[in-house]
Write a protein that holds these residues in place. Structure first.
Motif, short mmCIF file in Angstrom:
data_model
loop_
_atom_site.label_atom_id
_atom_site.label_comp_id
_atom_site.label_asym_id
_atom_site.label_seq_id
_atom_site.Cartn_x
_atom_site.Cartn_y
_atom_site.Cartn_z
N GLN A 3 1.03 -1.23 0.17
CA GLN A 3 -0.16 -0.04 0.04
C GLN A 3 0.93 1.30 0.02
O GLN A 3 1.83 1.42 0.83
N ASP A 7 -2.26 7.01 -1.84
CA ASP A 7 -2.80 6.24 -2.78
C ASP A 7 -4.37 6.86 -2.99
O ASP A 7 -5.02 6.96 -2.09
N ALA A 9 -6.36 6.40 -5.29
CA ALA A 9 -7.72 5.53 -5.58
C ALA A 9 -7.89 4.37 -4.59
O ALA A 9 -9.25 4.20 -4.35
N THR A 10 -7.11 4.07 -3.73
CA THR A 10 -7.36 3.09 -2.52
C THR A 10 -6.61 3.66 -1.24
O THR A 10 -5.71 3.20 -0.95
N HIS A 36 -1.02 5.15 -7.32
CA HIS A 36 -1.81 4.17 -6.99
C HIS A 36 -0.93 2.68 -7.13
O HIS A 36 -1.18 1.97 -6.43
#
Length: 74
Positions: A3, A7, A9-10, A36
């Motif tokens: 991760q 990020d 997007a997430t 991302h």
């Protein structure tokens, strides 16, 4: 799990919830970088090596791992 800290997007809070849901067998490598895609798209040696080690050996890190930001190389 891999991760990026920033990020778009997430986002990290969702990744942390997913990590908790996966339980004790899961490990999360958090990389202090944006974007991302975390693996191989950035220059973070710590993050790339953590994933490489898992892909080569099949062994998970002993614990969740935090990879600090690294200065970009020219």
């Amino acid at each position: 799990m891999v991760q990026n800290l920033r990020d778009p997007a997430t986002p990290l809070p969702g990744a942390l919830r997913t990590r908790r849901a996966l339980g004790e067998r899961a490990r999360m490598v958090t990389i202090d970088q944006g974007g991302h895609v975390a693996y191989l798209s950035g220059s973070n040696i710590c993050g790339n090596n953590a994933v490489n080690d898992y892909l080569v050996t099949g062994k998970r890190p002993a614990h969740d791992t935090y990879c600090p930001a690294q200065q970009a190389t020219p």
